[in-house]
Design a protein around this motif. Structure first.
Motif, PDB file in Angstrom:
ATOM      1  N   THR A  12     -71.066  -8.257-117.064  1.00  0.00           N
ATOM      2  CA  THR A  12     -69.738  -8.767-116.705  1.00  0.00           C
ATOM      3  C   THR A  12     -69.851  -9.973-115.779  1.00  0.00           C
ATOM      4  OG1 THR A  12     -68.745  -6.581-116.949  1.00  0.00           O
ATOM      5  CG2 THR A  12     -67.569  -8.161-115.572  1.00  0.00           C
ATOM      6  N   ILE A  24     -63.520  -2.309-118.101  1.00  0.00           N
ATOM      7  CA  ILE A  24     -62.112  -2.029-117.799  1.00  0.00           C
ATOM      8  C   ILE A  24     -61.689  -0.729-118.476  1.00  0.00           C
ATOM      9  CG2 ILE A  24     -59.741  -2.807-118.180  1.00  0.00           C
ATOM     10  CD1 ILE A  24     -60.748  -5.687-117.831  1.00  0.00           C
ATOM     11  N   THR A  25     -62.100  -0.579-119.734  1.00  0.00           N
ATOM     12  CA  THR A  25     -61.744   0.647-120.459  1.00  0.00           C
ATOM     13  C   THR A  25     -62.326   1.878-119.774  1.00  0.00           C
ATOM     14  OG1 THR A  25     -61.660  -0.601-122.505  1.00  0.00           O
ATOM     15  CG2 THR A  25     -61.864   1.796-122.698  1.00  0.00           C
ATOM     16  N   GLU A  28     -60.192   2.374-116.692  1.00  0.00           N
ATOM     17  CA  GLU A  28     -58.802   2.739-116.983  1.00  0.00           C
ATOM     18  C   GLU A  28     -58.697   4.180-117.457  1.00  0.00           C
ATOM     19  OE1 GLU A  28     -56.939   0.116-119.800  1.00  0.00           O
ATOM     20  OE2 GLU A  28     -54.919   0.701-119.176  1.00  0.00           O
ATOM     21  N   ILE A  80     -53.982 -10.232-116.100  1.00  0.00           N
ATOM     22  CA  ILE A  80     -53.591  -8.831-116.274  1.00  0.00           C
ATOM     23  C   ILE A  80     -52.081  -8.792-116.412  1.00  0.00           C
ATOM     24  CG2 ILE A  80     -53.641  -6.504-115.288  1.00  0.00           C
ATOM     25  CD1 ILE A  80     -55.992  -7.393-113.562  1.00  0.00           C
ATOM     26  N   ARG A 112     -55.809  -9.122-120.416  1.00  0.00           N
ATOM     27  CA  ARG A 112     -55.800  -7.669-120.579  1.00  0.00           C
ATOM     28  C   ARG A 112     -54.416  -7.167-120.221  1.00  0.00           C
ATOM     29  NH1 ARG A 112     -59.873  -3.801-121.817  1.00  0.00           N
ATOM     30  NH2 ARG A 112     -58.997  -1.748-121.418  1.00  0.00           N
ATOM     31  N   VAL A 130     -58.733  -1.866-112.038  1.00  0.00           N
ATOM     32  CA  VAL A 130     -58.910  -2.868-113.099  1.00  0.00           C
ATOM     33  C   VAL A 130     -59.000  -4.269-112.498  1.00  0.00           C
ATOM     34  CG1 VAL A 130     -57.782  -3.976-115.065  1.00  0.00           C
ATOM     35  CG2 VAL A 130     -57.850  -1.484-114.916  1.00  0.00           C
ATOM     36  N   THR A 131     -58.155  -4.536-111.503  1.00  0.00           N
ATOM     37  CA  THR A 131     -58.203  -5.854-110.859  1.00  0.00           C
ATOM     38  C   THR A 131     -59.557  -6.088-110.215  1.00  0.00           C
ATOM     39  OG1 THR A 131     -55.841  -5.644-110.393  1.00  0.00           O
ATOM     40  CG2 THR A 131     -57.032  -7.362-109.210  1.00  0.00           C
ATOM     41  N   VAL A 133     -62.416  -4.750-111.034  1.00  0.00           N
ATOM     42  CA  VAL A 133     -63.418  -4.952-112.088  1.00  0.00           C
ATOM     43  C   VAL A 133     -63.335  -6.395-112.609  1.00  0.00           C
ATOM     44  CG1 VAL A 133     -64.134  -4.305-114.426  1.00  0.00           C
ATOM     45  CG2 VAL A 133     -63.543  -2.529-112.768  1.00  0.00           C
ATOM     46  N   MET A 134     -62.120  -6.866-112.833  1.00  0.00           N
ATOM     47  CA  MET A 134     -61.923  -8.267-113.264  1.00  0.00           C
ATOM     48  C   MET A 134     -62.551  -9.220-112.250  1.00  0.00           C
ATOM     49  SD  MET A 134     -59.823  -9.065-116.039  1.00  0.00           S
ATOM     50  CE  MET A 134     -58.120  -9.538-116.144  1.00  0.00           C
TER      51      MET A 134
END
Lengths: 302, 302
Positions: A12, A24-25, A28, A80, A112, A130-131, A133-134
């Motif tokens: 990543t 992300i998956t 999540e 996002i 995403r 998620v944020t 991870v981004m």
């Protein structure tokens, strides 16, 4: 094949978008490796820009214009979308989705969309994770689009280094609308559809309300845009940059981290409770003559 | 002198408004006797009517008109105002407050305004408890006014037997606005300021969206009002009554009780955490090279 959490993060960080999507998956859906992935996240300084405002304010169109300008300048942006009405979130009309297609195919842009919590809006349960991870990827900016209503505002304000509140000239309700929470969270105001009647009045009302510095060295600016024509986009980018350079900016970091931690704690402490469980227990006792809601609730409080 | 919880409840049930005001204060501020007051609350069947909708939709004016009509018919109404922009909540202009004066002096009307949670709207932490205390008095109706934004909507929908969503003809954003959560919670739609241009379009859009029954035997009606002239108020009262008589109404009770219990649990489980505490701990460690938010949060999760 399966990647380990560390593998996913390494890929990543080096721009592998498939790995990012997978990471992300994992987060999540709390798939195996979820915890080790989060606890292995490196510190990141990628700025998170939150876009909020009422439905119909043109947030998606504004974000599209920003993506075009920034990616043309070689910047990489992660988006996002948590606004259920956003075309980024596939939540809108076909026409909007087609307009978005250019960005879905843009190698500088990663989009995403996150399901919202329940059918009633509010941010996804996993928006914080998620944020982050981004932010472990190689982006120059993270954009978060949320429909700017009530609690969602609080949440996006608790996530974004810079919160941009997008409003449009409306039929006389601006000032009241601002009372209901939007004012406090805005780092930058955008008056979109500024070619509409009433734009000047709105801009002037906002400027009057914003004349005192919000944080050290930062008076909330009011930027006029016509997103559909990309008018005002360069000025907005300039304001985003100067907000990051402002004296009080670093103080905000503690506020954001505090909010994130508070939300993480709350999610963790409520994990074992679900409404169906409560409902089933209720059905057994609610008809009893001496039923009392507060005695009933006590059993779950632990 | 101090009253015991039981004394306060007995007096409240018999119409003593000073006792009610005191009981609410006890609950709102968790004063001594707080718990025993709540656990002594009798079952109540007083209907709770929630009013929500965007700021400027005229909720307060509509409520004023309803109060006038109902109190003239000898009904007693308790009003809880949690909308920070509501004149009932002293959150508005002097002119509005003066318009309200008639109700503050009306013996059939009891008005209590609740501080909202933080400066960002959302319902008061104690809204559930205060509502239940109000329901222990001798009212015919409880009205709750909240600014209809995001999470607040969910919360008022989780409190009210009948949720009335007040909207006004706006500049083309109705349909999108409805996407963002309001639709699901409405038991009755009110199109206020129905003398405005665009009212018919809005009414027709709403009716189209609402044509299928929401719950057994209940298709969400759309009522046109001009609250400032009390137009449509009688029809609205009629719809409120018929909603209570509808077949699916009783099912909603479980949903409401479930939501209340869930919120009570969450409040209780988060009692020991406050953001300042988190913030102070953060300051100690956040600059460390290996700082990780998720490892940090773990210590508070228990």
């Amino acid at each position: 094949m399966e990647y380990s959490a560390k593998d996913l993060l390494r890929l990543t960080q080096h721009g592998d978008r498939k790995a990012l999507a997978r990471a992300i998956t994992v987060v999540e859906n709390e798939l195996p490796g979820y915890d080790s992935l989060l606890t292995a996240l490196p510190a990141s300084h990628i700025p998170v820009i939150g876009f909020t405002g009422p439905p119909g304010a043109g947030k998606s169109t504004l974000i599209s214009a920003l993506l075009r300008t920034l990616s043309n300048a070689g910047k990489k942006i992660g988006v996002i979308a948590v606004d259920p009405t956003s075309p980024f979130n596939f939540g809108s009309l076909l026409g909007d989705r087609l307009r978005m297609a250019e960005h879905f195919n843009n190698p500088h842009v990663f989009i995403r969309s996150l399901a919202t919590r329940g059918s009633l809006g509010g941010l996804s349960e996993k928006i914080i994770e998620v944020t982050d991870v981004m932010r472990s990827a190689d982006f120059d900016f993270i954009f978060i689009e949320t429909v700017g209503v009530g609690q969602s505002e609080v949440e996006v304000a608790g996530l974004a280094d810079t919160t941009i509140v997008v409003v449009v000239p409306e039929s006389g309700d601006e000032v009241q609308a601002l009372k209901s929470g939007i004012m406090e969270i805005a780092d930058i105001f955008v008056v979109n559809k500024a070619d509409r009647e009433g734009a000047e009045t709105l801009v002037n009302n906002l400027k009057k309300m914003m004349h005192h510095p919000k944080t050290e060295g930062w008076t909330v600016p009011v930027v006029k845009t016509v997103a559909s024509q990309a008018d005002g986009v360069l000025e907005l980018i300039e304001k985003i940059e100067s907000h990051r350079m402002s004296a009080g900016f670093n103080d905000k970091k503690y506020y954001l981290l505090t909010e994130k931690v508070y939300q993480l704690i709350r999610q963790s402490r409520m994990k074992d409770i679900n409404r169906e469980k409560i409902r089933l227990e209720l059905k057994k006792v609610v008809e009893k003559k001496d039923f009392n809601l507060y005695l009933f609730a006590d059993q779950f409080k632990k």
